[in-house]
Design a protein around this motif. Structure first.
Motif, PDB file in Angstrom:
ATOM      1  N   LYS A   1       2.818   5.244   0.146  1.00 30.75           N
ATOM      2  CA  LYS A   1       4.247   4.976   0.336  1.00 30.75           C
ATOM      3  C   LYS A   1       4.460   3.525   0.774  1.00 30.75           C
ATOM      4  O   LYS A   1       5.338   2.841   0.238  1.00 30.75           O
ATOM      5  CB  LYS A   1       4.831   5.940   1.379  1.00 30.75           C
ATOM      6  CG  LYS A   1       6.275   5.651   1.724  1.00 30.75           C
ATOM      7  CD  LYS A   1       6.860   6.680   2.669  1.00 30.75           C
ATOM      8  CE  LYS A   1       6.288   6.560   4.046  1.00 30.75           C
ATOM      9  NZ  LYS A   1       6.895   7.501   5.005  1.00 30.75           N
TER      10      LYS A   1
ATOM     11  N   LEU B   1       4.620  10.679  -2.390  1.00 31.64           N
ATOM     12  CA  LEU B   1       4.921   9.587  -1.458  1.00 31.64           C
ATOM     13  C   LEU B   1       5.180  10.119  -0.049  1.00 31.64           C
ATOM     14  O   LEU B   1       4.761   9.507   0.936  1.00 31.64           O
ATOM     15  CB  LEU B   1       6.122   8.775  -1.952  1.00 31.64           C
ATOM     16  CG  LEU B   1       5.905   7.955  -3.211  1.00 31.64           C
ATOM     17  CD1 LEU B   1       7.196   7.273  -3.631  1.00 31.64           C
ATOM     18  CD2 LEU B   1       4.790   6.937  -3.050  1.00 31.64           C
TER      19      LEU B   1
ATOM     20  N   LEU C   1      10.988   4.956   3.475  1.00 34.56           N
ATOM     21  CA  LEU C   1      10.669   4.137   2.305  1.00 34.56           C
ATOM     22  C   LEU C   1      11.866   3.250   1.970  1.00 34.56           C
ATOM     23  O   LEU C   1      13.004   3.720   1.906  1.00 34.56           O
ATOM     24  CB  LEU C   1      10.322   5.024   1.097  1.00 34.56           C
ATOM     25  CG  LEU C   1       9.984   4.284  -0.201  1.00 34.56           C
ATOM     26  CD1 LEU C   1       8.764   3.370  -0.026  1.00 34.56           C
ATOM     27  CD2 LEU C   1       9.724   5.297  -1.321  1.00 34.56           C
TER      28      LEU C   1
END
Length: 184
Positions: A139, A132, A46
């Motif tokens: 995400k 996430l 991420l």
């Protein structure tokens, strides 16, 4: 604050968290019930700002030793940042109270949130992080939102968070609903 910059995931972030965690564990001892890597740097692949977010969960937020020990070790206590914001809660709600510190001078950029165990604001970042980690498309969408906001509001942190925070709250409440369904 300087320009908001979102970086692609950096594989060094977990190690950097662990180094800070080890220092905090030694410093706080039994005062810290648990220390967690939270925020976007805690979610593999991420994009994130290059700041390690850490949550220190404590039994009692009003224990004066917490601030004393952290400040004595050089961490910067931000007295004016003493609560989180969450849609559905009023300012001053005890569920949102926290202590907030920044890294010691010259240390790795970090946001250190000290929250009381069991409060909604203590559970929020853990559930959000795990949601996430477990949902690739969400995400990716969250990463895209952050990139877009950083491009549009690179020099306006208030605008960046005015949009990002309610989006995060929406994801938190969705994750919470799914958790409740799976628990039943």
């Amino acid at each position: 604050m300087s320009k908001i910059e979102i970086l692609e995931y950096q594989p060094c972030w977990p190690r950097e968290f662990q180094e800070i965690k080890d220092k905090l564990s030694m410093l706080l001892g039994a005062l810290a019930v648990q220390i967690d890597h939270i925020g976007s740097t805690a979610v593999p692949e991420l994009a994130a700002k290059d700041i390690i977010d850490i949550q220190v969960s404590v039994k009692a937020l009003d224990d004066p030793k917490i601030i004393e020990l952290m400040v004595a070790a050089g961490y910067v206590f931000k007295e004016g940042i003493n609560q989180d914001n969450l849609v559905g809660y009023q300012a001053g709600d005890s569920e949102l109270m926290k202590l907030y510190f920044r890294e010691a001078e010259g240390g790795r950029a970090a946001h250190i949130h000290v929250r009381e165990i069991g409060r909604v604001n203590q559970q929020y970042p853990l559930l959000f992080r795990d949601f996430l980690r477990e949902n690739e498309e969400i995400k990716q969408a969250y990463g895209k939102v952050k990139y877009e906001l950083a491009q549009r509001f690179a020099n306006d942190i208030e605008a960046y968070y005015a949009i990002k925070d309610p989006y995060m709250d929406t994801l938190f409440y969705a994750a919470n609903l799914l958790k409740k369904k799976s628990d039943n």
